[in-house]
Design a protein around this motif. Sequence first.
Motif, PDB file in Angstrom:
ATOM      1  N   GLU A 102      45.487-105.364  -2.812  1.00 53.53           N
ATOM      2  CA  GLU A 102      44.893-104.822  -4.032  1.00 53.53           C
ATOM      3  C   GLU A 102      45.953-104.580  -5.106  1.00 53.53           C
ATOM      4  OE1 GLU A 102      42.391-101.468  -3.427  1.00 53.53           O
ATOM      5  OE2 GLU A 102      40.854-102.608  -2.359  1.00 53.53           O
ATOM      6  N   GLY A 103      47.180-104.270  -4.690  1.00 52.70           N
ATOM      7  CA  GLY A 103      48.263-104.096  -5.659  1.00 52.70           C
ATOM      8  C   GLY A 103      48.553-105.389  -6.404  1.00 52.70           C
ATOM      9  N   THR A 104      48.556-106.504  -5.686  1.00 50.65           N
ATOM     10  CA  THR A 104      48.776-107.818  -6.303  1.00 50.65           C
ATOM     11  C   THR A 104      47.623-108.165  -7.230  1.00 50.65           C
ATOM     12  OG1 THR A 104      49.865-108.488  -4.241  1.00 50.65           O
ATOM     13  CG2 THR A 104      49.359-110.222  -5.827  1.00 50.65           C
ATOM     14  N   ILE A 105      46.404-107.882  -6.782  1.00 48.79           N
ATOM     15  CA  ILE A 105      45.212-108.142  -7.591  1.00 48.79           C
ATOM     16  C   ILE A 105      45.276-107.344  -8.896  1.00 48.79           C
ATOM     17  CG2 ILE A 105      42.711-107.784  -7.734  1.00 48.79           C
ATOM     18  CD1 ILE A 105      43.436-110.171  -6.035  1.00 48.79           C
ATOM     19  N   SER A 106      45.672-106.068  -8.797  1.00 49.42           N
ATOM     20  CA  SER A 106      45.762-105.211  -9.977  1.00 49.42           C
ATOM     21  C   SER A 106      46.770-105.766 -10.986  1.00 49.42           C
ATOM     22  CB  SER A 106      46.158-103.789  -9.574  1.00 49.42           C
ATOM     23  OG  SER A 106      45.214-103.241  -8.685  1.00 49.42           O
ATOM     24  N   PHE A 107      47.890-106.260 -10.478  1.00 50.31           N
ATOM     25  CA  PHE A 107      48.909-106.844 -11.354  1.00 50.31           C
ATOM     26  C   PHE A 107      48.389-108.125 -12.001  1.00 50.31           C
ATOM     27  CE2 PHE A 107      52.755-109.529 -11.937  1.00 50.31           C
ATOM     28  CZ  PHE A 107      53.378-108.750 -12.907  1.00 50.31           C
ATOM     29  N   MET A 108      47.629-108.910 -11.241  1.00 41.93           N
ATOM     30  CA  MET A 108      47.043-110.141 -11.784  1.00 41.93           C
ATOM     31  C   MET A 108      46.044-109.852 -12.895  1.00 41.93           C
ATOM     32  SD  MET A 108      46.400-112.798  -8.656  1.00 41.93           S
ATOM     33  CE  MET A 108      47.722-113.877  -8.089  1.00 41.93           C
ATOM     34  N   LEU A 109      45.349-108.720 -12.787  1.00 39.67           N
ATOM     35  CA  LEU A 109      44.389-108.345 -13.834  1.00 39.67           C
ATOM     36  C   LEU A 109      45.077-108.243 -15.192  1.00 39.67           C
ATOM     37  CD1 LEU A 109      42.287-105.590 -12.007  1.00 39.67           C
ATOM     38  CD2 LEU A 109      41.543-107.895 -12.597  1.00 39.67           C
ATOM     39  N   LEU A 110      46.272-107.644 -15.205  1.00 41.25           N
ATOM     40  CA  LEU A 110      47.029-107.520 -16.448  1.00 41.25           C
ATOM     41  C   LEU A 110      47.456-108.894 -16.959  1.00 41.25           C
ATOM     42  CD1 LEU A 110      48.524-105.897 -18.614  1.00 41.25           C
ATOM     43  CD2 LEU A 110      50.470-105.737 -17.034  1.00 41.25           C
ATOM     44  N   LEU A 111      47.955-109.735 -16.058  1.00 34.68           N
ATOM     45  CA  LEU A 111      48.396-111.078 -16.452  1.00 34.68           C
ATOM     46  C   LEU A 111      47.240-111.891 -17.033  1.00 34.68           C
ATOM     47  CD1 LEU A 111      50.708-112.075 -13.436  1.00 34.68           C
ATOM     48  CD2 LEU A 111      51.410-111.227 -15.678  1.00 34.68           C
ATOM     49  N   MET A 112      46.065-111.795 -16.420  1.00 36.37           N
ATOM     50  CA  MET A 112      44.902-112.546 -16.893  1.00 36.37           C
ATOM     51  C   MET A 112      44.417-112.027 -18.243  1.00 36.37           C
ATOM     52  SD  MET A 112      42.599-113.415 -13.505  1.00 36.37           S
ATOM     53  CE  MET A 112      42.142-111.720 -13.176  1.00 36.37           C
ATOM     54  N   PHE A 113      44.471-110.716 -18.422  1.00 40.62           N
ATOM     55  CA  PHE A 113      44.026-110.122 -19.687  1.00 40.62           C
ATOM     56  C   PHE A 113      44.949-110.536 -20.834  1.00 40.62           C
ATOM     57  CE2 PHE A 113      44.048-106.552 -22.763  1.00 40.62           C
ATOM     58  CZ  PHE A 113      42.718-106.613 -23.162  1.00 40.62           C
ATOM     59  N   VAL A 114      46.250-110.554 -20.572  1.00 40.55           N
ATOM     60  CA  VAL A 114      47.220-110.958 -21.603  1.00 40.55           C
ATOM     61  C   VAL A 114      47.059-112.439 -21.911  1.00 40.55           C
ATOM     62  CG1 VAL A 114      49.675-111.282 -22.109  1.00 40.55           C
ATOM     63  CG2 VAL A 114      48.877-109.156 -21.034  1.00 40.55           C
ATOM     64  N   GLY A 115      47.017-113.286 -20.879  1.00 35.41           N
ATOM     65  CA  GLY A 115      46.752-114.707 -21.072  1.00 35.41           C
ATOM     66  C   GLY A 115      47.933-115.512 -21.582  1.00 35.41           C
ATOM     67  N   ALA A 116      47.617-116.592 -22.300  1.00 32.62           N
ATOM     68  CA  ALA A 116      48.630-117.567 -22.725  1.00 32.62           C
ATOM     69  C   ALA A 116      49.042-117.329 -24.171  1.00 32.62           C
ATOM     70  CB  ALA A 116      48.067-118.977 -22.538  1.00 32.62           C
ATOM     71  N   GLY A 117      49.411-118.418 -24.868  1.00 32.54           N
ATOM     72  CA  GLY A 117      49.869-118.311 -26.246  1.00 32.54           C
ATOM     73  C   GLY A 117      48.814-118.737 -27.248  1.00 32.54           C
ATOM     74  N   SER A 118      48.981-118.315 -28.496  1.00 23.76           N
ATOM     75  CA  SER A 118      48.076-118.719 -29.568  1.00 23.76           C
ATOM     76  C   SER A 118      48.182-120.221 -29.798  1.00 23.76           C
ATOM     77  CB  SER A 118      48.431-117.976 -30.859  1.00 23.76           C
ATOM     78  OG  SER A 118      48.234-116.587 -30.698  1.00 23.76           O
ATOM     79  N   ALA A 119      47.078-120.825 -30.227  1.00 22.88           N
ATOM     80  CA  ALA A 119      46.997-122.274 -30.474  1.00 22.88           C
ATOM     81  C   ALA A 119      47.348-123.061 -29.222  1.00 22.88           C
ATOM     82  CB  ALA A 119      47.911-122.685 -31.623  1.00 22.88           C
ATOM     83  N   SER A 120      46.943-122.523 -28.067  1.00 20.20           N
ATOM     84  CA  SER A 120      47.190-123.202 -26.792  1.00 20.20           C
ATOM     85  C   SER A 120      45.863-123.543 -26.142  1.00 20.20           C
ATOM     86  CB  SER A 120      48.004-122.297 -25.856  1.00 20.20           C
ATOM     87  OG  SER A 120      47.190-121.242 -25.354  1.00 20.20           O
TER      88      SER A 120
END
Length: 440
Positions: free
Chosen positions: A286-304
């Motif tokens: 669940e700790g890894t999942i929680s960290f992934m939630l932040l990564l997914m919310f932030v996402g990639a770059g603009s115009a990508s």
Amino acid sequence: MNFKYIKLNPSQLLVVVFLFFIILGTILLKLPISTTNFISWTDALFTATSAMTVTGLAVVDTGTAYTTFGQCVILILIQVGGLGIMSFAVLIFIMLGKKIGLKERLIIQHALNQTSLGGVIKLVQNLFIYSITIEIIAMLILAIKWVPEYGWEKGMFDSLFHSISAFNNAGFSIWPDNLMRYVGDPLVNLVISFLFIVGGIGFTVLSDTWHKRSFKKLSLHSKLMIVGTLVINLFAMMIVFALEYHNPKTLGTLASLGDKLWASYFQAVTPRTAGFNTLDIGSLHEGTISFMLLLMFVGAGSASTGGGIKLTTFLVIVLSVLTFLRQKTQIKIGNRAIKVQIVIRSLAISTISILFIFLAVFILNITEPDPFLKILFEVISAFGTVGLSMGLTASLSDIGKIIIVFIMFLGKLGPLTFAFSLATPKHDKIRYPNEDVLTG
């Protein structure tokens, strides 16, 4: 390509055109020639939306539920959705020698999330050159691995499918285990991750890097994206490796240290809207999942090709907070200052995104019997157009599928584009006196 008589603003036009292609894709995927077995209209809509928004969430197995024709429809939707509908329209009209007017340029500027009209047509041309070149090279490299395994026809098609899917950050795979069978394979890990990292960093950055070829000469946006991507990916890899090292259902099952490192690396970079996985996501701590939630919310770059609130949006908010805590009045990066309007825009994007995510989670907690963490992960994955799932997608109710369809649509278009499509922004020409409001 004459939008002179269309009474829609750029945001509304983008929404309408996007919906048109999703509906068209739904109809094509519902044809008997597209499927091996019967699928419902809801499942066809879900798949078409997932492909067009380059998300990768799937309610049915892509490799077995769809024929080669159906998989080609999905592939075309991924390419059109990833590179942009307006970009394809521009390319066609350039080839036909048609003139591209001011309104068309405004729509392209809006679609590619550019701050000015200057160079948008050149950016579109470069976008196609870079994309097609990278996808073809990657396909040929993957074919070295997959042609001997699956034969010429299947090996080449699999290479093409995964190359386009990876570069456009779609996460669609034609294997039921996604890429878990290649968890320790260096070639597959490197090529696929290179594709979605390059696709997710943004076409503006690629064009800037290609033309200037010197880090010092790059724009502030390009520098932020390159440094931010490297730092976050390295940090994420260390987090995944540390948290999952002794997990008997993930890294603990891998024999060699090399396989563990490859798996940690891939799971660290894939939440940045890629959607591929070499480990079972539902078995992560669940700790890894929680960290992934932040990564997914932030996402990639603009115009990508990726989604999320975007890395630069996240960095601007973090820098704004640090500036406030230091009691400074100007947000600075190196010898450059960030405009207040950019900070407000970043806060608006994040706030609208959080509100829609909360609303979707609230509804799904009523309609679905699954645990809260699974639902939250599914919603943020859909919003970030990531495509990772803890195993919830296939069991969603029809209402749940429609909610996820809407969130994927919102995540791809962007919360501001969606908001502007509902109400045309008006510039206030009147200035009012200031008054303090207690906060905190």
